[in-house]
Structure formats: structure tokens, C-alpha cells
Design an enzyme around this catalytic site. Structure first.
Site: not given
Ligand code: 3HC
Length: 711
Positions: A65, A111, A114, A136
């Protein structure tokens, strides 16, 4: 512009997800609406018999998400609604009358997973970038788009708890083993495999599901067995989190509701828990840390475009001891560069090479490295007793004995032996880099790279330019540090840099407490209860009392009486105690394992251990010593912005992440309250608690380190 492109192959509709102008795919509200609308259309589209969903991005499937949207949430109700919307979207996929197959290559997280769970069939590429997980809880949340309900149903309770509670990801092979995906194939045939599966499913084929095994039947599918599993999981969570992180406990509750009372109740509980968690300070702090570390991935420590990085293919390491070998092994492991290691004699080089190879071997044993990769990477390591083979390296890191004269001599020898464009880094924890670089022929290429021990495990790197260092050298070191897998902060060339600077008064204070007879275990527990992974006394044993003594002297010399060390370390050294490394420290060790506190320090000090101790007072003294020093170092510009200071403290010394770092903590406590507290501490314990002038100023003006609302 649409995030989805559609292509047809016979009766299979192939949907490619590729959000324009974004590095990764995220399920934002807008994307969710578009996806829902597209699915509705495909379901009504008669010739479409099955659907394949893939990513158009190179290395991510879906990153989850959109976390940016969480930051905007203002109430529990709003957050519950966001979760409900996510659940409803996923339900549409789960209810689709036409089979949907996901073709997963790259990160499939939160997400994203999911969504995959709601589809009928999952194929993943066997590429190392393919990671499936629910991170999460690491954001202080729980899977809120149905994942807390669907995962245990798909892979069983214990395997699901393993992923959800720790917020971890699995590679494709393990995902297949636990039944998280149905097939794993090379990336080259991922799409074809997914299409073939979609066609089979459209013809009425049902995917086989792996059996549960005896343990599965007894523990996952039986209410009594489940009670045992939940109880054990709760105890583990409490032990690991010290009760500071509510998310894993809420996740346990939700999963229990889901399995005991059905999916409908489970989804309600999931949305409610997600909504409440999203509004907690803990989640806010963890989300801020995510954005701070992401921003650091792009920050080279110099104004954008002002430095040209050298592409590092070869690294030279001088000194093959514990640090040198750690740097060499980690560089080969993560940056995949050739490493040439030098020491005074070949026997030592041999030992260093073995230690570096052991880092790779440990990864292979944990199945994080294939045998082939282990062999290939091991071959990148070589050693020498002189500077032969050094000339081809783009960067050299010296990790010799922590003594200014020795480091200076090594730098002089290096300068004489290598081309003038090679970046020369010194790995030191306290010695000012300027003192090492001064007198060099090319000081513009010299800087500090402070790695933390053990290098392969510790996530932080401090890069320390001097006033003479060129932007090219800084960018090269920062980017190379990142390639080694480190979170890099660029810090000022002041004694102790950032991490050891703020650690110094904290460790000293622990020494003063011991001098007053406060028992070792009381001090350490006070800080682990506050959220640190280890207490200050245990930390001293880990770091080594010789190292601590040396660092203490440097800091005392630089900052005067305010940072005068307690006499405890000198007393310990006088009794030949080095900490864990010689099995004699503040704690007892047996076969390398800590067994319990060694109270004989009090005999050495000639004090009687105190009986009753006010733990809150102990915490106060230790914490405020560190917070005050953080403020002081910030005001001197040791780090460029609060973000770097907080990330440095969290990744460098395990400052409790849920508190967001020392500067966030100062903001949470408030400047005026902090000043009042420090004044009381100064009155009671002397001028080492004298308030940092910047805090007094902030108390007067209502200042903060971060804006009151936002990042
Ligand atoms: N939401 C918003 N922005 C995100 C994002 C996300 N889930 N995942 C990555 N981004 C953004 C980063 O902030 C960054 O933004 P920027 O270029 O503006 O600074 C850009 O995407 C690139 O990210 P990275 O520099 O981290 O890229 P990498 O290639 O090094 O890593 C990744 C990619 C492994 C996907 C890493 O970004 C990551 O771990 N992301 C977060 C994953 C996460 O925590 N997902 C769970 C979200 S919560 C959720 O899904 C709730 C649900 O249950 C309802």
C-alpha cells in the site's frame, strides 16, 4: 496516465502494472479504484477466460500500500476506512469468477502480497530480488488488506505467524516450500508459466495444495493446539519487544479472532486494529524511519551533482584483523568487488582471508548464498604482504590499530604506493580524520569511514570528510558504503563523530552509577526496559574495555571535564579485563556465552552494592546524558540534519526505534521540560549535566528539531 496496460493472449488477459513516473508500484487509493474498475471490465468481457497480473517494473512486483497515504491519516475512523477499502478490493479478486494468476518478480510486499494472496494462483521467479513478505509490523501496523486473515488460511498458523509477527520476507524457494506460492520458475519463463496456469485454471483445473503434516493438523487446525501456539507466540513477542511495540500483539489477536470466529469477524478485527495502530506514536515513528532511510539511499552527502563518483570494482584493505576482515568479507558479499587485503606478514593476511571467507560461508550455511556464489565470491578475495596489486583499486580502506601515529604512517606508505586518484579511507571510531590527513600529499582524497563491529551485521556507516576532502571522494565513499549494504550518514570531523560522541556521556554515566554501587543488572535492565537492545554495561563488554578506555581518553581530551570518564574502566583494565573478547568483563562468560553479572567490580571499586535502587532515576541519568550531548553535537553541526542524527543513533547503537531517535525524543519530551530536568540533574550530579545552550534557546523560543506536524 493509466498504471495498467492490457494485452490479450487467446482467452487470457495480461494486465501489466506499471505506475508512471514512480520507481515502484504501490497500491494507492487511485490505483485501487483503477484496478477495481479494470477487474470489473475483465469479468464482464466474455472472451476473457482468465487473467494474469504482472508488473511492468524491472525489479519490483508491488511494494505494498502507499505508505505516503498513511501519513495523511488523521483519525482512527479514517484509517479503519482505508483498511476496509483495501479489504474490499482484495475480496473482489478473491471472488472473481475468472481465475487470476499473479506472476511475481521482485519485491512483493505488504498490500502487494495481500493482493497475490487473494488471487487463485501464484507463480514467482527464482531471482534473488523476488521477496515475498508482510513488513507491516515493522511500520507499527498489521497487514490490513485481508492479509492477516488470508495468510494463516493459506500456509497454516505457525508459518503465518512467523512472517506476520516479525514482518519478514521470504525468497521464492522458501515461499514455495511453505506453500506461499504455487510455482517457482526462472524469470525468463515467468510470464509463459503464469499464462499456462491461467489457461489450465480456466479449463477447470484445481491447483494441488500441499498437505499439512501431523504437526499442522495438531497445532494449526485444532483449537487446543492453536491455543498453545498463540500462547507461545505471545510470550516470544513480549520477550522480543519488551511490550513496546503493540502491532505484533494486535496481529495475534486478529488472527485468533479470524481462526476462531470466521473470516468476516476476522476482517472486522483486522480493519479496527489497523486503524488504531495507524494512529499510534509508535507507528508514526517507524514510518518516519522508513522515509528517513529511503531518503538516505539517495543522499550522497554533497549537494546534488557536485561530485563525480568513481565506480568501485576493486577495494584495497590494509589491516587484516577483525575490522579489516569484516570490511573485506562484507564488500565481497554485498558490493561484489575484488578485495586485496594487506598486512605486515602473510600469516596474518591468511587469517584475515579466512575470517572474510567465513562471513561468506555463514551466509551459505543460512542459505542466503548458493554454493556457486560462495565459490565465486571467495575467489574475489586475495592477500598480500606488500602493496602489490593495490594500484588497480579505486578505493583503499585502512583498518589498522587505533593509534594516530600508526594510522599516519599507513597513510604515508599508501600515498607513496598507489595512484593519486585512489580514494583513501581510514576506519577509525574516534581519531579526528584531519589529524590523520594533515601533511598528506593529496589530502583531498582522504576521508574517514567508520564501520561498526561486527561489520557484516551492523547496518550503519559514518563517512567523515575533512575540510580538505573533495566532493568526488565523498560521493565515492558514500556510494560504495551503500553498495556494501550500509545506511550511510555523512558526519562532521569532530572527536567521536556522531555515534561515539553521543554514546560517550551515556557510557560514562553508567560507570558513575557503578561507582555508586548500583548493580550491573539493574543498570542494564533499566535501559533494556527503556527499549535498548542491550544495556550500557553489556555494551561496554561487547565493544571491549581497551577500546572503551581509548575512546574515553580521546573524548576527555577533546571536551574536557564534562566528558571525564568514570574510573571504572581503568579499574577493570587494571584487573586485566577486556570484556567479552578475553572472557573477563562486567559479566561472566562461559564458552563465549554471557552467563551473569560479575559483582566483583564492587570489591575492585571498594563500594557496597546498593540494595534499593530507583530505576526511573537510573534511566533518567543515562538518557538525559545522551540527549543533552545529542543536542550539543547537533548545534555544532556534527550531523547535517536531525534525520541523520536519529538514524545514526538507531542503526549505530540500537536507540529504541519506537522512540524515533534522540532528537525525536527531545521533541517528544519538549525543550522546556528537558531543560528543567537537566538543571535538576546538574544540581544533583555536577556540571556534566550542564544544559546544552541550544536547548536553553529552544526552551525560550519553543523550538523543535522537527516541524510539529510532518517529517
Ligand atoms: N509506499 C510509498 N512509497 C514507497 C513504498 C510504499 N509502500 N515502497 C517504496 N516506496 C518509495 C520509496 O519511498 C522511494 O521513494 P522516493 O524515490 O520518492 O524516495 C521509492 O519508492 C523507491 O524505494 P527504495 O529507494 O526503497 O527502492 P529499493 O529498490 O531500494 O527498495 C522496496 C524497494 C524493497 C520495495 C522498498 O522500497 C520497500 O521495502 N518498501 C516498503 C515495503 C513495505 O513496507 N510495504 C508495506 C506497506 S504497508 C501496507 O502494505 C499496508 C497494507 O497491509 C494495507
Amino acid at each position: 496516465m493509466s498504471a495498467f496496460a492490457l494485452e490479450r493472449r487467446g482467452g487470457v488477459a495480461i494486465v501489466s502494472f506499471d505506475t508512471p513516473n514512480e520507481p515502484v508500484n504501490k497500491i494507492s487509493k487511485a490505483v485501487g479504484w483503477e484496478l477495481e474498475e479494470l477487474l470489473g471490465r475483465l469479468i464482464l468481457d466474455e472472451p476473457v477466460k482468465a487473467i494474469v497480473l504482472r508488473s511492468g517494473k524491472r525489479d519490483t512486483f508491488i511494494a505494498g500500500a502507499d505508505i505516503e497515504e498513511f501519513v495523511q491519516l488523521r483519525s482512527v475512523e479514517e484509517a479503519v476506512r482505508l483498511s476496509r477499502d483495501g479489504q474490499l478490493l482484495m475480496q473482489k479478486f478473491a471472488d472473481s469468477p475468472k481465475p487470476i494468476v499473479v506472476a511475481i518478480h521482485g519485491a512483493c510486499l505488504g498490500g502487494g502480497l495481500e493482493l497475490a494472496l487473494a488471487c487463485q494462483y501464484r507463480v514467482a521467479s527464482d531471482h534473488p530480488k523476488t521477496q515475498l513478505g508482510l513488513p507491516e509490523t515493522q511500520l507499527g501496523l498489521l497487514p490490513g488488506a485481508g492479509g492477516s486473515n488470508r495468510l494463516p488460511r493459506l500456509i497454516g498458523l505457525r508459518a503465518a505467524l512467523d512472517i506476520i509477527l516479525a514482518g519478514k520476507s521470504e525468497r521464492a524457494k522458501k515461499a514455495l516450500k511453505i506453500g506461499l506460492v504455487d510455482e517457482v520458475v526462472p524469470e525468463a519463463i515467468l510470464l509463459e508459466t503464469a499464462i499456462a496456469a491461467a489457461e489450465r485454471l480456466a479449463r477447470g483445473w484445481r491447483a494441488p495444495r500441499p498437505g499439512r503434516g501431523v504437526a499442522g493438523v495438531l497445532l494449526d487446525h485444532n483449537p487446543i493446539g492453536r491455543t498453545v501456539v498463540f500462547r507461545k507466540a505471545e510470550a516470544t513477542v513480549l520477550q522480543k519487544t519488551g511490550g513496546h511495540y503493540p502491532a505484533p500483539l494486535r496481529a495475534l489477536e486478529v488472527i485468533r479472532t479470524s481462526l476462531d470466529r470466521g473470516m468476516k469477524r476476522g476482517l472486522e478485527a483486522e480493519a479496527q486494529a489497523f486503524g488504531e495502530l495507524a494512529m499510534t506514536d509508535v507507528s508514526r515513528r517507524l514510518v518516519e524511519i522508513f522515509f528517513a532511510t529511503t531518503a538516505l539511499k539517495k543522499d550522497d552527502g554533497v549537494p546534488s551533482g557536485s561530485g563525480r563518483p568513481r565506480v568501485v570494482r576493486r577495494l584495497a584493505v590494509i589491516g587484516s584483523g577483525f575490522m579489516g576482515a569484516g570490511i573485506a568479507g562484507t564488500a565481497v558479499l554485498n558490493a561484489d568487488v575484488e578485495v586485496r587485503m594487506k598486512d605486515a606478514d602473510l600469516a596474518r593476511v591468511g587469517k584475515g582471508l579466512k575470517a572474510a571467507t567465513d562471513i561468506l560461508r555463514a551466509r551459505m550455511r543460512r542459505r542466503r548464498l548458493t554454493t556457486y556464489e560462495f565459490t565465486r565470491k571467495s575467489a574475489l578475495l586475495s592477500g598480500t604482504g606488500d602493496f602489490s596489486g593495490f594500484a588497480g583499486a579505486e578505493i583503499a580502506i585502512e583498518a589498522v590499530f587505533e593509534e594516530l601515529s600508526v594510522k599516519r604512517q599507513v597513510m604515508a606508505e599508501l600515498e607513496a604506493a598507489v595512484p593519486t586518484d585512489m580514494v583513501l579511507a581510514t576506519n577509525t571510531s574516534t581519531i579526528p580524520i584531519h589529524d590523520i590527513a594533515v601533511g598528506a600529499r593529496h589530502p583531498e582524497r582522504i576521508l574517514g569511514m567508520h564501520f561498526f563491529s561486527p561489520v557484516e551485521k551492523m547496518p550503519l556507516l559514518e563517512v567523515i570528510p575533512t575540510s580538505m576532502t573533495s566532493a568526488d571522494a565523498i560521493v565515492t565513499a558514500v556510494q560504495f558504503g551503500r553498495a556494501m549494504g550500509k545506511t550511510v550518514i555523512v558526519v562532521g570531523d569532530a572527536p567521536g563523530f556522531w555515534v561515539n560522541r553521543i554514546l560517550s556521556p551515556y557510557l560514562n554515566e553508567a560507570g558513575f552509577l557503578l561507582e555508586e554501587g548500583v548493580p550491573i543488572e539493574v543498570i542494564d535492565k533499566a535501559m533494556t526496559d527503556w527499549g535498548f537492545p542491550v544495556g550500557p554495561i553489556a555494551l561496554l563488554d561487547e565493544v571491549g574495555l581497551d577500546v572503551g578506555e581509548k575512546a574515553g581518553k580521546v573524548m576527555h581530551q577533546a571536551f574536557g571535564d564534562r566528558l571525564a570518564p568514570s574510573k571504572v574502566i581503568a579499574v577493570m583494565r587494571g584487573d586485566d579485563r577486556l570484556g567479552r573478547k578475553n572472557g573477563r568483563g562486567f559479566y561472566f562468560y562461559k564458552d563465549g556465552h554471557k552467563t551473569g553479572p560479575d559483582g566483583s567490580i564492587f570489591q575492585l571499586l571498594g563500594v557496597r552494592p546498593a540494595g534499593e535502587v530507583d530505576v526511573a532515576r537510573v534511566q533518567e541519568r543515562l538518557i538525559y546524558a545522551m540527549l543533552n550531548e545529542s543536542a550539543m553535537a547537533m548545534s555544532e553541526g556534527v550531523v547535517r540534519q536531525p534525520r541523520d542524527g536519529d538514524i545514526g543513533a538507531i542503526f549505530g547503537i540500537g536507540f529504541p526505534p519506537f522512540r524515533g531517535g534522540p532528537l525525536r525524543t527531545l521533541d517528544a519530551f519538549g525543550a522546556a521540560e528537558t531543560v528543567a530536568k537537566l538543571e535538576r540533574l546538574e544540581a544533583a550530579h555536577g556540571h556534566r549535566f550542564r544544559v546544552a545552550p541550544v536547548l536553553e534557546e529552544m526552551a525560550r523560543t519553543g523550538g523543535r528539531w522537527y516541524p510539529a506536524d510532518g517529517r
